[in-house]
Design a protein around this motif. Structure first.
Motif, PDB file in Angstrom:
ATOM      1  N   VAL A 133       2.428  -7.038 -10.736  1.00 13.48           N
ATOM      2  CA  VAL A 133       2.197  -5.601 -10.849  1.00 13.48           C
ATOM      3  C   VAL A 133       0.792  -5.291 -10.354  1.00 13.48           C
ATOM      4  O   VAL A 133      -0.182  -5.881 -10.815  1.00 13.48           O
ATOM      5  N   ILE A 134       0.684  -4.359  -9.416  1.00 15.39           N
ATOM      6  CA  ILE A 134      -0.602  -3.956  -8.851  1.00 15.39           C
ATOM      7  C   ILE A 134      -0.843  -2.511  -9.269  1.00 15.39           C
ATOM      8  O   ILE A 134      -0.050  -1.623  -8.930  1.00 15.39           O
ATOM      9  N   THR A 135      -1.919  -2.256 -10.017  1.00 17.00           N
ATOM     10  CA  THR A 135      -2.199  -0.920 -10.533  1.00 17.00           C
ATOM     11  C   THR A 135      -3.562  -0.433 -10.069  1.00 17.00           C
ATOM     12  O   THR A 135      -4.383  -1.216  -9.610  1.00 17.00           O
ATOM     13  N   GLY A 136      -3.790   0.870 -10.241  1.00 14.10           N
ATOM     14  CA  GLY A 136      -5.087   1.458  -9.949  1.00 14.10           C
ATOM     15  C   GLY A 136      -5.165   2.189  -8.628  1.00 14.10           C
ATOM     16  O   GLY A 136      -6.250   2.590  -8.214  1.00 14.10           O
ATOM     17  N   PHE A 137      -4.051   2.404  -7.963  1.00 15.66           N
ATOM     18  CA  PHE A 137      -4.077   3.078  -6.668  1.00 15.66           C
ATOM     19  C   PHE A 137      -4.281   4.573  -6.838  1.00 15.66           C
ATOM     20  O   PHE A 137      -3.769   5.177  -7.779  1.00 15.66           O
ATOM     21  N   GLN A 138      -5.004   5.171  -5.923  1.00 14.32           N
ATOM     22  CA  GLN A 138      -5.158   6.616  -5.853  1.00 14.32           C
ATOM     23  C   GLN A 138      -4.809   7.041  -4.437  1.00 14.32           C
ATOM     24  O   GLN A 138      -5.674   7.397  -3.643  1.00 14.32           O
ATOM     25  N   HIS A 139      -3.517   6.946  -4.148  1.00 15.70           N
ATOM     26  CA  HIS A 139      -2.985   7.289  -2.833  1.00 15.70           C
ATOM     27  C   HIS A 139      -1.843   8.269  -2.997  1.00 15.70           C
ATOM     28  O   HIS A 139      -1.251   8.401  -4.068  1.00 15.70           O
ATOM     29  N   SER A 140      -1.478   8.920  -1.904  1.00 15.54           N
ATOM     30  CA  SER A 140      -0.286   9.750  -1.889  1.00 15.54           C
ATOM     31  C   SER A 140       0.931   8.828  -1.937  1.00 15.54           C
ATOM     32  O   SER A 140       0.841   7.649  -1.585  1.00 15.54           O
ATOM     33  N   PRO A 141       2.081   9.332  -2.372  1.00 14.43           N
ATOM     34  CA  PRO A 141       3.274   8.486  -2.449  1.00 14.43           C
ATOM     35  C   PRO A 141       3.678   7.855  -1.109  1.00 14.43           C
ATOM     36  O   PRO A 141       4.146   6.733  -1.064  1.00 14.43           O
ATOM     37  N   GLN A 142       3.453   8.567   0.000  1.00 10.48           N
ATOM     38  CA  GLN A 142       3.810   8.028   1.317  1.00 10.48           C
ATOM     39  C   GLN A 142       2.907   6.850   1.679  1.00 10.48           C
ATOM     40  O   GLN A 142       3.377   5.830   2.189  1.00 10.48           O
ATOM     41  N   THR A 143       1.612   6.981   1.428  1.00 14.39           N
ATOM     42  CA  THR A 143       0.675   5.901   1.728  1.00 14.39           C
ATOM     43  C   THR A 143       0.959   4.691   0.857  1.00 14.39           C
ATOM     44  O   THR A 143       0.910   3.552   1.323  1.00 14.39           O
ATOM     45  N   LEU A 144       1.284   4.947  -0.422  1.00 16.70           N
ATOM     46  CA  LEU A 144       1.595   3.860  -1.340  1.00 16.70           C
ATOM     47  C   LEU A 144       2.859   3.123  -0.907  1.00 16.70           C
ATOM     48  O   LEU A 144       2.916   1.894  -0.960  1.00 16.70           O
ATOM     49  N   ALA A 145       3.872   3.854  -0.457  1.00 15.05           N
ATOM     50  CA  ALA A 145       5.111   3.225   0.009  1.00 15.05           C
ATOM     51  C   ALA A 145       4.862   2.378   1.261  1.00 15.05           C
ATOM     52  O   ALA A 145       5.423   1.285   1.397  1.00 15.05           O
TER      53      ALA A 145
END
Length: 117
Positions: free
Chosen positions: A58-70
């Motif tokens: 599990v990788i947490t702590g991202f602050q990206h838009s859903p498209q960038t995260l995908a």
């Protein structure tokens, strides 16, 4: 031949009611700042909780838009050669790939650390 009554549930030329003429209110839009990788604190940890004994990373702590995260999740899955998903602000990769993912994220410019056991 008798004319049939129009179905009230079909849209056709009808305008669906929307209050104040707004199609999608701004309150429903997700306001997530898309921070650059060097400004994000990322935690990578293995987890088996609630997964019938199967390990996922599990990788947490991202602050990206859903498209960038995908897009990032797709790249990480390809590098590990396994499946996974992007949910909310986390990425889950099947299997225990903590060290490999920390190395990949650091190479991409993130401040990633291993967390947990």
């Amino acid at each position: 031949m008798a004319k049939s009554k129009p179905n009230p549930f079909e849209r056709g030329d009808r305008r669906v009611y929307s209050e104040f003429g707004n199609t999608q209110p701004a309150a429903l839009n997700r306001g997530v700042p898309d921070l650059p990788p060097n400004q994000q604190q990322i935690r990578v940890q293995p987890s088996r909780k609630g997964r019938n004994g199967k390990t996922v990373t599990v990788i947490t702590g991202f602050q990206h838009s859903p498209q960038t995260l995908a897009t990032l999740a797709k790249q990480l899955k390809a590098q590990c050669g396994t499946g996974g998903t992007a949910k909310d602000d986390t990425i889950e990769i099947q299997g225990d790939h903590t060290q490999k993912l920390v190395d990949l994220l650091v190479a991409k410019g993130y401040q990633a650390k291993r967390s947990g056991g």
